[in-house]
Design an enzyme around this catalytic site. Structure first.
Site, PDB file in Angstrom:
ATOM      1  N   LYS A  50      -0.130  -2.481   5.872  1.00  0.00           N
ATOM      2  CA  LYS A  50      -0.345  -0.477   5.678  1.00  0.00           C
ATOM      3  C   LYS A  50       0.398  -0.493   3.663  1.00  0.00           C
ATOM      4  O   LYS A  50       1.261  -1.173   3.212  1.00  0.00           O
ATOM      5  CB  LYS A  50       0.014   0.318   6.476  1.00  0.00           C
ATOM      6  CG  LYS A  50       1.634   0.316   6.367  1.00  0.00           C
ATOM      7  CD  LYS A  50       1.423   1.696   7.269  1.00  0.00           C
ATOM      8  CE  LYS A  50       3.590   1.796   7.104  1.00  0.00           C
ATOM      9  NZ  LYS A  50       4.087   3.210   7.594  1.00  0.00           N
ATOM     10  N   ARG A 148       5.050  12.674  15.947  1.00  0.00           N
ATOM     11  CA  ARG A 148       4.167  12.850  14.914  1.00  0.00           C
ATOM     12  C   ARG A 148       2.857  12.216  15.399  1.00  0.00           C
ATOM     13  O   ARG A 148       1.893  13.476  15.843  1.00  0.00           O
ATOM     14  CB  ARG A 148       3.543  11.262  13.940  1.00  0.00           C
ATOM     15  CG  ARG A 148       3.511  10.804  13.047  1.00  0.00           C
ATOM     16  CD  ARG A 148       3.745  10.067  12.354  1.00  0.00           C
ATOM     17  NE  ARG A 148       3.921   8.638  12.406  1.00  0.00           N
ATOM     18  CZ  ARG A 148       4.567   7.816  11.963  1.00  0.00           C
ATOM     19  NH1 ARG A 148       4.658   7.592  10.446  1.00  0.00           N
ATOM     20  NH2 ARG A 148       4.694   6.590  11.930  1.00  0.00           N
ATOM     21  N   HIS A 177       6.876   4.796  18.416  1.00  0.00           N
ATOM     22  CA  HIS A 177       7.426   4.535  17.420  1.00  0.00           C
ATOM     23  C   HIS A 177       8.855   5.257  17.222  1.00  0.00           C
ATOM     24  O   HIS A 177       9.473   6.812  17.143  1.00  0.00           O
ATOM     25  CB  HIS A 177       6.763   4.857  16.315  1.00  0.00           C
ATOM     26  CG  HIS A 177       6.701   4.212  14.936  1.00  0.00           C
ATOM     27  ND1 HIS A 177       7.311   3.183  14.882  1.00  0.00           N
ATOM     28  CD2 HIS A 177       7.430   5.499  13.580  1.00  0.00           C
ATOM     29  CE1 HIS A 177       7.330   3.047  13.471  1.00  0.00           C
ATOM     30  NE2 HIS A 177       7.551   4.683  12.640  1.00  0.00           N
ATOM     31  N   ARG A 233       6.075  -4.807  15.622  1.00  0.00           N
ATOM     32  CA  ARG A 233       5.575  -4.561  14.361  1.00  0.00           C
ATOM     33  C   ARG A 233       6.498  -4.663  13.368  1.00  0.00           C
ATOM     34  O   ARG A 233       6.786  -3.128  13.221  1.00  0.00           O
ATOM     35  CB  ARG A 233       4.715  -2.982  14.529  1.00  0.00           C
ATOM     36  CG  ARG A 233       3.646  -2.557  16.032  1.00  0.00           C
ATOM     37  CD  ARG A 233       3.444  -1.381  15.647  1.00  0.00           C
ATOM     38  NE  ARG A 233       4.370  -0.521  15.539  1.00  0.00           N
ATOM     39  CZ  ARG A 233       4.610  -0.027  16.890  1.00  0.00           C
ATOM     40  NH1 ARG A 233       4.439   0.518  18.503  1.00  0.00           N
ATOM     41  NH2 ARG A 233       5.579   1.165  16.152  1.00  0.00           N
ATOM     42  N   TYR A 277      10.322  13.047 -24.111  1.00  0.00           N
ATOM     43  CA  TYR A 277       9.911  14.145 -23.848  1.00  0.00           C
ATOM     44  C   TYR A 277      11.270  15.188 -23.329  1.00  0.00           C
ATOM     45  O   TYR A 277      11.587  14.680 -22.187  1.00  0.00           O
ATOM     46  CB  TYR A 277       8.902  14.222 -23.057  1.00  0.00           C
ATOM     47  CG  TYR A 277       7.517  13.703 -22.942  1.00  0.00           C
ATOM     48  CD1 TYR A 277       6.480  14.573 -24.795  1.00  0.00           C
ATOM     49  CD2 TYR A 277       6.389  12.703 -22.431  1.00  0.00           C
ATOM     50  CE1 TYR A 277       5.398  13.723 -25.124  1.00  0.00           C
ATOM     51  CE2 TYR A 277       5.228  12.189 -23.126  1.00  0.00           C
ATOM     52  CZ  TYR A 277       4.814  12.880 -23.463  1.00  0.00           C
ATOM     53  OH  TYR A 277       3.683  12.149 -24.234  1.00  0.00           O
ATOM     54  N   CYS A 324       7.782   8.680 -19.262  1.00  0.00           N
ATOM     55  CA  CYS A 324       6.338   8.996 -19.788  1.00  0.00           C
ATOM     56  C   CYS A 324       5.703   8.825 -19.266  1.00  0.00           C
ATOM     57  O   CYS A 324       5.791   7.953 -17.912  1.00  0.00           O
ATOM     58  CB  CYS A 324       6.335   8.830 -21.456  1.00  0.00           C
ATOM     59  SG  CYS A 324       8.279   8.997 -22.776  1.00  0.00           S
ATOM     60  N   ASP A 326       3.677   6.773 -19.417  1.00  0.00           N
ATOM     61  CA  ASP A 326       3.477   5.349 -19.611  1.00  0.00           C
ATOM     62  C   ASP A 326       4.219   4.129 -20.058  1.00  0.00           C
ATOM     63  O   ASP A 326       3.941   3.367 -20.297  1.00  0.00           O
ATOM     64  CB  ASP A 326       2.221   5.549 -20.527  1.00  0.00           C
ATOM     65  CG  ASP A 326       0.658   6.280 -20.058  1.00  0.00           C
ATOM     66  OD1 ASP A 326       0.529   5.621 -19.040  1.00  0.00           O
ATOM     67  OD2 ASP A 326       0.818   6.775 -20.943  1.00  0.00           O
TER      68      ASP A 326
HETATM   69  C1  LIG Z   1       4.020   3.068  13.442  1.00  0.00           C
HETATM   70  C2  LIG Z   1       5.185   1.893  12.656  1.00  0.00           C
HETATM   71  N1  LIG Z   1       5.200   0.867  13.479  1.00  0.00           N
HETATM   72  C3  LIG Z   1       5.581  -0.250  12.091  1.00  0.00           C
HETATM   73  C4  LIG Z   1       5.950   0.315  11.251  1.00  0.00           C
HETATM   74  C5  LIG Z   1       6.647  -0.457  10.448  1.00  0.00           C
HETATM   75  O1  LIG Z   1       7.709   0.079   9.925  1.00  0.00           O
HETATM   76  P1  LIG Z   1       9.100  -1.703   9.319  1.00  0.00           P
HETATM   77  O2  LIG Z   1       8.062  -1.049   7.884  1.00  0.00           O
HETATM   78  O3  LIG Z   1      10.819  -0.585   8.766  1.00  0.00           O
HETATM   79  O4  LIG Z   1       9.342  -2.568  10.216  1.00  0.00           O
HETATM   80  C6  LIG Z   1       5.400   1.748  10.739  1.00  0.00           C
HETATM   81  C7  LIG Z   1       6.392   1.944   9.017  1.00  0.00           C
HETATM   82  O5  LIG Z   1       6.466   3.016   8.923  1.00  0.00           O
HETATM   83  C8  LIG Z   1       4.785   2.338  11.612  1.00  0.00           C
HETATM   84  O6  LIG Z   1       4.361   3.590  10.936  1.00  0.00           O
END
Ligand SMILES: Cc1ncc(COP(=O)(O)O)c(C=O)c1O
Length: 400
Positions: A50, A148, A177, A233, A277, A324, A326
């Site tokens: 992601k 969540r 999670h 995951r 700045y 800044c 950029d």
């Molecule tokens: C639902 C879910 N599973 C797995 C992960 C992977 O987590 P990590 O990057 O700590 O391995 C994330 C990341 O935030 C997540 O939102």
């Protein structure tokens, strides 16, 4: 746009339109993948790509992992999933993010395994799958403490019992999670494991088999082996970083991302001269100041003003003055090698020195995840294998 040089290395001196770039070491990602695989045994690995693979570039990372045999990829929006499909990725893709019922046909069309917990969405996915003459795969989300997405365990059990109402759905996973798997105190994580395991026992006790029960992220993989279950995951560790300083480190990881630029200008200023700045930095003596062509619009946080550091010629140089949009400024009075065109490392290593995403995060009161995910689309992604550049992605122009 992805440009892959056929047949090996790009000629040396290939010009980048922009000297500021994110360098991605595909070999490091491959090595991290292998290390993680080793500790998992039979447990399946779902690679989290992601947020553009935490800044590394989702398409190239997914392609590389697919070539190494990854079982499954995870994203959090349908666009991210469709991007991968349109790039030719064939591995199963889990969308861990919420979608609305009117998006169900898109998820079905692109063979996306969707995270679900709302009966209306189950109905919409079932209808879309029947219309397309396919089965839609889902992962049911259980909220064991993150608050969540997902249903509390009891409601999840009831929904699982109702699944036969949607015959075009194939429930292949149940997921939850951890909000805190990488801290020293694991008591809340243990409570979650207890809730999730009890649900599993109840579901299986009722004779319902769902193949993939999964809850672990990187912290869970390292510190909670009892929670590995059928699949984990993993995101951050694939890119070469441990999720915190507290977790166990049973294997070495290789940082896969380096963010570099080159000095665009050098000037010597006098005592009393200000930099940038807001005139937030005043020289107390004659100083050499180098200007870097990278700024907060590239994801380099403004809070680094007067507290950040970069690496030049293997040495640390402080960021001075306000950043800044950029550009930003570093003080190189004691680094005579710092001249126009010199390479500068914002994140990564140079010589014996290293600046990790954790180091940057600590200075701006953030987390490594945010630091990585924020490197902007103006920075080309330069991919290396075997030390050679094998592809460059520029989101702005095909000339890069
Ligand atoms: C639902 C879910 N599973 C797995 C992960 C992977 O987590 P990590 O990057 O700590 O391995 C994330 C990341 O935030 C997540 O939102």
């Amino acid at each position: 746009m992805i440009r892959v040089k056929e047949g090996g290395a790009m000629p040396p001196g290939e010009v980048f339109l922009r000297p500021s770039r994110v360098e991605v070491d595909l070999d490091a990602i491959g090595a991290n993948y292998a290390r993680i695989r080793d500790v998992l045994g039979e447990v399946k690995l779902c690679a989290v790509v992601k947020a553009d693979a935490y800044g590394a570039g989702a398409v190239m990372v997914a392609r590389h992992l697919e070539s190494l045999g990854i079982e499954r990829l995870a994203v959090v929006t349908l666009d991210e999933a469709v991007e991968l499909r349109q790039a030719g990725i064939r591995a199963p893709i889990l969308n861990m993010g919420a979608i609305f019922p009117d998006q169900a046909p898109l998820a079905v069309r692109y063979y996306i395994e969707q995270m679900v917990f709302q009966p209306e969405l189950l109905g919409a996915l079932d209808a879309a799958a029947r219309a397309a003459g396919v089965l839609a795969r889902i992962h049911l989300k259980v909220d064991t403490g993150m608050s969540r997405y997902g249903l509390p365990a009891e409601a999840a059990a009831a929904l699982i019992a109702r699944l036969p109402e949607w015959p075009a759905l194939e429930c292949i996973g149940v997921m939850t999670h951890f909000p805190m798997s990488d801290g020293l105190d694991k008591s809340f994580a243990q409570l979650q494991i207890g809730r999730f395991s009890a649900l599993r026992r109840e579901v299986e006790g009722a004779g319902r088999r769902i193949p993939l029960w999964h809850m672990c992220n990187s912290g869970g993989v390292l510190d909670l082996p009892e929670a590995h279950m059928d699949m984990v995951r993993v995101g951050l560790m694939l890119y070469g970083y441990y999720p915190s300083r507290e977790v166990r480190r049973p294997f070495d990881l290789r940082p896969a991302l380096q963010v570099r630029t080159r000095i665009a200008a050098v000037r010597t200023i006098s005592r009393g001269d200000s930099v940038g700045y807001g005139r937030r930095y005043m020289a107390e003596q004659p100083e050499r100041i180098a200007v870097l062509p990278v700024g907060y619009a590239d994801g380099y946080d403004r809070k680094l003003r007067n507290i950040g550091e970069v690496l030049v010629a293997g040495r640390r140089a402080p960021i001075v003055g306000g950043l800044c949009m950029d550009a930003c400024f570093i003080q190189v009075t004691d680094i005579p090698e710092a001249v126009e065109g010199s390479e500068v490392t914002l994140m990564g290593s140079d010589g014996g020195e290293e600046i990790s995403p954790h180091d940057i995060a600590a200075r701006i009161e953030s987390v490594s995840y945010e630091v990585m995910a924020r490197w902007g689309r103006r920075l080309p992604r330069v991919y290396r294998r075997g030390g050679e550049i094998v592809a460059i992605r520029s989101d702005l122009t095909a000339e890069n």
